[in-house]
Scaffold this motif. Sequence first.
Motif, PDB file in Angstrom:
ATOM      1  N   UNK A  51       0.671  -1.224  -0.083  1.00 10.74           N
ATOM      2  CA  UNK A  51       0.150  -0.091  -0.206  1.00 10.74           C
ATOM      3  C   UNK A  51       0.987   1.161  -0.060  1.00 10.74           C
ATOM      4  N   UNK A  52       0.231   2.444  -0.467  1.00 12.91           N
ATOM      5  CA  UNK A  52       0.713   3.765  -0.257  1.00 12.91           C
ATOM      6  C   UNK A  52       0.308   4.449   0.700  1.00 12.91           C
ATOM      7  N   UNK A  53       0.825   5.246   1.505  1.00 12.10           N
ATOM      8  CA  UNK A  53       0.492   6.368   2.557  1.00 12.10           C
ATOM      9  C   UNK A  53       1.022   7.435   2.326  1.00 12.10           C
ATOM     10  N   UNK A  54       0.164   8.454   2.239  1.00 11.66           N
ATOM     11  CA  UNK A  54       0.601  10.000   2.301  1.00 11.66           C
ATOM     12  C   UNK A  54       0.079  10.596   3.525  1.00 11.66           C
ATOM     13  N   UNK A  55       0.874  11.022   4.612  1.00 18.21           N
ATOM     14  CA  UNK A  55       0.261  11.495   5.673  1.00 18.21           C
ATOM     15  C   UNK A  55       1.112  12.668   5.853  1.00 18.21           C
ATOM     16  N   UNK A  56       0.812  13.445   6.923  1.00 18.11           N
ATOM     17  CA  UNK A  56       1.592  14.731   7.524  1.00 18.11           C
ATOM     18  C   UNK A  56       2.982  14.351   7.907  1.00 18.11           C
ATOM     19  N   UNK A  57       3.338  13.161   8.452  1.00 23.65           N
ATOM     20  CA  UNK A  57       4.556  12.680   8.690  1.00 23.65           C
ATOM     21  C   UNK A  57       5.309  11.886   8.288  1.00 23.65           C
ATOM     22  N   UNK A  58       4.471  10.971   7.481  1.00 27.28           N
ATOM     23  CA  UNK A  58       5.082   9.592   6.884  1.00 27.28           C
ATOM     24  C   UNK A  58       4.429   9.786   5.452  1.00 27.28           C
ATOM     25  N   UNK A  59       5.641   9.213   4.408  1.00 32.58           N
ATOM     26  CA  UNK A  59       5.091   9.015   3.102  1.00 32.58           C
ATOM     27  C   UNK A  59       5.641   7.509   2.702  1.00 32.58           C
ATOM     28  N   UNK A  60       4.941   6.613   2.398  1.00 33.61           N
ATOM     29  CA  UNK A  60       5.197   5.225   2.114  1.00 33.61           C
ATOM     30  C   UNK A  60       4.873   4.921   0.752  1.00 33.61           C
ATOM     31  N   UNK A  61       5.786   4.178  -0.042  1.00 36.64           N
ATOM     32  CA  UNK A  61       5.614   3.734  -1.313  1.00 36.64           C
ATOM     33  C   UNK A  61       5.628   2.253  -1.086  1.00 36.64           C
TER      34      UNK A  61
END
Length: 376
Positions: free
Chosen positions: A175-185
């Motif tokens: 999964x991808x995650x775009x938050x205020x503190x973390x960005x995951x690809x």
Amino acid sequence: MSNNEPAKPNQLRNANRLKLGVFGTNGNGAAFTHHPDRFRCSWDANVRLARTADRLGLEAFVSAARWKAFGGDGHYSGDLMETFSWAGGIAAVTERISVISTLHVTLVHPVFAAKAAASVDLISGGRAGLNLVCGWYPAEMDLFGVQLKQHADRYALADEWVDIFNRLWTGTESFDFDGDYFRIRGGINQPRPVQPRPFFMNAGGSPRGQAFAGQNCDVAFIIPQNPDPAFVKTQVDQYRSMAREKYGREIQVWMSAYVVQRDTAAEAQDYAHAYIVEQGDDPAVEHLIRENIPNAQAMPDGAIAHMSYAFKAGYGGYPLVGTAEDIAGRIEALSTAGVDGILMTWLDYEDGLARLAQGVLPRLEAAGLRAAADKA
Ligand SMILES: Cc1cc2nc3c(=O)[nH]c(=O)nc-3n(C[C@H](O)[C@H](O)[C@H](O)COP(=O)(O)O)c2cc1C
């Protein structure tokens, strides 16, 4: 790699009304003192203590996370083993006890933590747990080149951290995650752990910290504002209702305590006085209070003295000082007040666990708070 072995029991899931844990043996314990009986961390001592706690049926063996000493570089309060490495070792020499790694969510990335915790879960057969702390000590943040965040932002980051961790542990699709503190690809966690989710602990004392624990954690801690069990009951009830009503969750509410057990109450008081007052490490505690409480100077002398005493005694824990009967009675009163567990520290852990096994556990068992333990 997959887990082909059956899961082991995890004591944090047992039916004991009153649960017990041991805190802080991955470092030099929780007391700030020059008393000669102060615990000196060694791996051999950790193995002995973990095996004893496991045999006694205690529920949790909990590490502390600290990256910088309080009394200046080189001070004994900085000598802590890293908590995932420690947990892997403890997991390998125990059978039932829950093994808890404390970690700073502001310093340890959730992708790393998910893999490290899964590794401990595999080594332990499903007994890995995490104590999530946000960090408050500026020197630790400086060490990582990270700015200490505003209090609310620390917990906003913690919320994101837990979301990512949970998805990594439970999901099999990336999964991808775009938050205020973390960005995951392409987020994915392998190997697969044993438990669907590790036990999460959190000891936040602020309303924001409590909301985080109520929403995300299985074990929360209260820091009693008044030692009287009647006041403790109010705090516990409020915490439990908040988790239930706001987040639909049932949580265990624990306290931390320092234990001084002797054959007479006078001996226990004298021993506590000797290590806390006569031989207490005042400079380290002054440093800790100065760093932790920005407005410490504005606080009344009595409040600072009280806080300083509690830190020297055992990292600010609740006093369990007296005979076995006194201590068991106090624990029973706390349990009646709704407390689900006590996380304990001693000046001398090996002596403390032996005394607990002989005098306190049989009384807790007789009171129906705990199942019989193997005290051989
Ligand atoms: C039992 C207990 C254990 C804790 N362990 C740690 C620790 O190992 N490392 C750490 O940085 N903070 C630790 N803390 C501090 C808490 O995570 C938290 O920062 C503190 O209680 C203040 O609460 P707040 O974050 O809601 O303001 C601990 C607190 C308690 C009561």
